[in-house]
Design an enzyme around this catalytic site. Structure first.
Site, PDB file in Angstrom:
ATOM      1  N   ALA A  73       0.952  -1.296   0.045  1.00 16.92           N
ATOM      2  CA  ALA A  73       0.039  -0.036   0.171  1.00 16.92           C
ATOM      3  C   ALA A  73       0.965   1.237   0.161  1.00 16.92           C
ATOM      4  O   ALA A  73       0.419   2.197  -0.778  1.00 16.92           O
ATOM      5  CB  ALA A  73      -1.006   0.006   1.038  1.00 16.92           C
ATOM      6  N   THR A  74       1.965   1.233   0.509  1.00 18.32           N
ATOM      7  CA  THR A  74       2.956   2.383   0.829  1.00 18.32           C
ATOM      8  C   THR A  74       3.393   2.747  -0.845  1.00 18.32           C
ATOM      9  O   THR A  74       3.264   4.051  -1.209  1.00 18.32           O
ATOM     10  CB  THR A  74       4.067   2.118   1.516  1.00 18.32           C
ATOM     11  OG1 THR A  74       3.778   1.858   2.879  1.00 18.32           O
ATOM     12  CG2 THR A  74       4.806   3.344   1.555  1.00 18.32           C
ATOM     13  N   ASN A 153      -6.603   3.201  10.478  1.00 19.00           N
ATOM     14  CA  ASN A 153      -5.897   2.278  11.242  1.00 19.00           C
ATOM     15  C   ASN A 153      -5.581   2.103  12.537  1.00 19.00           C
ATOM     16  O   ASN A 153      -5.312   1.048  12.974  1.00 19.00           O
ATOM     17  CB  ASN A 153      -4.528   1.976  10.476  1.00 19.00           C
ATOM     18  CG  ASN A 153      -3.519   3.276  10.335  1.00 19.00           C
ATOM     19  OD1 ASN A 153      -4.006   4.150   9.787  1.00 19.00           O
ATOM     20  ND2 ASN A 153      -2.324   3.343  10.931  1.00 19.00           N
ATOM     21  N   GLN A 181      -7.000  -0.607   5.447  1.00 20.09           N
ATOM     22  CA  GLN A 181      -7.623  -1.110   6.454  1.00 20.09           C
ATOM     23  C   GLN A 181      -9.117  -1.658   5.987  1.00 20.09           C
ATOM     24  O   GLN A 181      -9.824  -2.412   6.574  1.00 20.09           O
ATOM     25  CB  GLN A 181      -7.530  -0.333   7.639  1.00 20.09           C
ATOM     26  CG  GLN A 181      -6.293  -0.134   8.230  1.00 20.09           C
ATOM     27  CD  GLN A 181      -5.712  -1.380   8.770  1.00 20.09           C
ATOM     28  OE1 GLN A 181      -6.547  -2.169   9.479  1.00 20.09           O
ATOM     29  NE2 GLN A 181      -4.308  -1.344   9.108  1.00 20.09           N
ATOM     30  N   HIS A 203      -0.891  -7.859   3.087  1.00 18.28           N
ATOM     31  CA  HIS A 203      -0.759  -8.464   4.404  1.00 18.28           C
ATOM     32  C   HIS A 203      -1.657  -7.958   5.619  1.00 18.28           C
ATOM     33  O   HIS A 203      -1.487  -8.339   6.758  1.00 18.28           O
ATOM     34  CB  HIS A 203       0.890  -8.145   4.830  1.00 18.28           C
ATOM     35  CG  HIS A 203       1.062  -6.746   5.314  1.00 18.28           C
ATOM     36  ND1 HIS A 203       1.405  -6.484   6.616  1.00 18.28           N
ATOM     37  CD2 HIS A 203       1.534  -5.436   4.604  1.00 18.28           C
ATOM     38  CE1 HIS A 203       1.604  -5.015   6.648  1.00 18.28           C
ATOM     39  NE2 HIS A 203       1.657  -4.699   5.454  1.00 18.28           N
ATOM     40  N   THR A 241       9.401  -7.205 -12.758  1.00 20.18           N
ATOM     41  CA  THR A 241       8.908  -8.513 -13.100  1.00 20.18           C
ATOM     42  C   THR A 241       7.986  -8.879 -11.888  1.00 20.18           C
ATOM     43  O   THR A 241       8.125  -8.357 -10.827  1.00 20.18           O
ATOM     44  CB  THR A 241      10.006  -9.578 -12.922  1.00 20.18           C
ATOM     45  OG1 THR A 241      11.064  -9.121 -13.979  1.00 20.18           O
ATOM     46  CG2 THR A 241       9.458 -10.820 -13.111  1.00 20.18           C
ATOM     47  N   CYS A 327       4.388   2.130  13.528  1.00 24.89           N
ATOM     48  CA  CYS A 327       5.350   2.876  13.452  1.00 24.89           C
ATOM     49  C   CYS A 327       5.713   3.954  14.384  1.00 24.89           C
ATOM     50  O   CYS A 327       6.582   4.014  14.984  1.00 24.89           O
ATOM     51  CB  CYS A 327       5.374   3.677  12.074  1.00 24.89           C
ATOM     52  SG  CYS A 327       3.932   3.668  11.262  1.00 24.89           S
TER      53      CYS A 327
HETATM   54  C1  LIG Z   1      -0.573  -0.828   6.638  1.00 24.01           C
HETATM   55  C2  LIG Z   1      -0.894   0.280   6.059  1.00 24.01           C
HETATM   56  C3  LIG Z   1      -0.390   0.760   4.959  1.00 24.01           C
HETATM   57  C4  LIG Z   1       0.940   0.244   4.500  1.00 24.01           C
HETATM   58  O1  LIG Z   1       0.924  -0.877   4.060  1.00 24.01           O
HETATM   59  P1  LIG Z   1       2.164  -1.698   3.169  1.00 24.01           P
HETATM   60  O2  LIG Z   1       1.495  -2.695   2.299  1.00 24.01           O
HETATM   61  O3  LIG Z   1       2.836  -2.057   4.559  1.00 24.01           O
HETATM   62  O4  LIG Z   1       3.059  -0.547   2.645  1.00 24.01           O
HETATM   63  C5  LIG Z   1      -0.810   1.933   4.346  1.00 24.01           C
HETATM   64  N1  LIG Z   1      -1.943   2.737   4.904  1.00 24.01           N
HETATM   65  C6  LIG Z   1      -2.560   1.943   5.711  1.00 24.01           C
HETATM   66  C7  LIG Z   1      -4.115   2.528   6.312  1.00 24.01           C
HETATM   67  C8  LIG Z   1      -2.211   0.782   6.477  1.00 24.01           C
HETATM   68  O5  LIG Z   1      -2.631   0.492   7.530  1.00 24.01           O
END
Ligand SMILES: *Cc1c(COP(=O)(O)O)cnc(C)c1O
Length: 387
Positions: A73-74, A153, A181, A203, A241, A327
């Site tokens: 997601a990042t 989150n 989330q 994840h 890839t 974090c």
């Molecule tokens: C966990 C999370 C992310 C980050 O996702 P990653 O796949 O670990 O980069 C971004 N936004 C929210 C709201 C999250 O809970």
């Protein structure tokens, strides 16, 4: 019962056994490069990836060719925000987002600010909710992006996606949402909600770490400029890839939600209510952080005004929970999300987040109630003797 009991599913989830089974052949037997169309090994991988796109699209009511696979997601947030900023830089330099966003959104916005963009950080009320009138007031003819998360989150508060989407569309401004989330846990329909870009992560939904997706609307088209350059994979937006096993896992995770989400939401709400009621019954002076109704119920963020989250967590190592986001919990500072709700720093520190998931049972919940009760009582008793 395995100790510690995990009630930290919003930080990450285990891979579902069915997801793992679906992935396994794509590490060994079907190891092909999905871009190798000159032979059957590559074509098998490519076909599997295209089928996976359908499952991910289904979960959010998108079209398969609107799904771009990313490393999470990042990365999806960055491709969306930096890509839109670059694409529409000639039209304007103003972005609207919110104080309670994840760092995956806030950090690229801050980066753009340093590059000369102007960023409006909408405030939230005491329940973590934005004000739609403030959103409308913030819009100018220089606004090129609205990025507002679906479900928070830390506190679970759900922003009104459909209303935000309507406002964005009326002004012809691309609307991005970090739905990491909310996906699977709260109904998301990119068509009905007028969402133009959406980030999600494997994840957080029982697929592996390091896989995610960005939905990019076709009609009307939004076209972020690529921020990563390489081969033409994923419409040139995310070259490299493809992570075939991860993609197959993400798709299987989405399929499981498509089949089980409504019943699972009811189950998790029942468990979360049991947890909250149990703690409230046993312990006085506890409050809920976040919106009482408009929230994802599997996230329960509780505040004990006279205690510190770090002490509480130390007193109950049998529970895997968190204070704020993963974090900020290391920094032992009050969460910026809780502070943004107007809660003073000295009491914001007493906030802990329980997040429930697929493998949470009633036994885990009853254990969490007992453990929390004992820890809070013991810390409060200590405080009394010290005084
Ligand atoms: C966990 C999370 C992310 C980050 O996702 P990653 O796949 O670990 O980069 C971004 N936004 C929210 C709201 C999250 O809970």
């Amino acid at each position: 019962m395995k100790i510690p009991v995990c009630l930290d599913y919003s930080a990450t989830t285990p891979v579902d056994p069915a997801v793992l089974q679906a992935m396994l052949p794509y590490f060994t037997e079907h190891f092909g490069n999905a871009a190798s169309h000159t032979h059957q090994i590559g074509i098998t991988a490519s076909n599997a990836v295209e089928n996976a796109r359908i499952s991910v699209a289904c979960l959010i009511n998108a079209e398969p060719n609107e799904i771009v696979f990313t490393a999470g997601a990042t990365e999806a947030d960055n491709i969306a925000i930096l890509g839109i900023a670059e694409k529409y830089a000639a039209k304007g330099n103003h972005i609207i987002t919110c104080v309670t966003e994840h760092k995956g959104v806030l950090a690229p916005c801050k980066y753009l600010q340093k590059k000369g963009f102007s960023v409006t950080l909408l405030p939230v009320d005491g329940q973590g909710m934005i004000d739609l009138e403030q959103l409308k007031d913030a819009i100018s003819d220089k606004t090129i992006l609205i990025s507002l998360m679906a479900g928070n989150n830390e506190i679970g508060t759900l922003h009104p996606m459909a209303e935000i989407g309507k406002i964005a569309r009326q002004h012809n401004i691309p609307f991005h949402t970090d739905a990491t989330q909310a996906v699977g846990k709260s109904p998301i329909d990119v068509k009905a909600m007028n969402i133009d870009l959406l980030s999600l992560s494997g994840h957080k939904i029982y697929a592996p770490k390091g896989i995610g997706a960005l939905y990019v609307r076709n009609e009307p088209a939004v076209t972020p400029k690529p921020i990563i350059h390489g081969g033409g994979h994923e419409n040139g937006l995310r070259p490299g890839t493809l992570n075939t096993p991860g993609i197959i896992g993400l798709a299987k995770a989405c399929e499981i939600y498509l089949e089980t989400a409504p019943a699972e939401r009811v189950r998790l709400k029942t468990l979360a209510d049991r947890l909250y009621d149990g703690i409230k019954t046993n312990i006085p002076d506890v409050s809920l952080n976040g919106h009482p109704e408009k929230r994802m119920t599997h996230i329960l963020n509780l505040r004990f005004d006279d205690l510190k989250a770090a002490d509480l967590m130390k007193a109950m190592p049998e529970l895997a929970i968190s204070s704020g986001s993963a974090c900020s919990s290391a920094e032992n500072a009050a969460s910026y999300v809780i502070l943004a709700m107007g809660i003073p720093e000295n009491i914001a520190c007493g906030s802990i987040r329980y997040s429930l998931g697929r493998f949470t049972t009633q036994e885990h919940i009853d254990f969490a109630i007992k453990t929390t009760t004992n820890a809070v009582r013991s810390l409060r008793k200590q405080a009394l003797t010290i005084e």
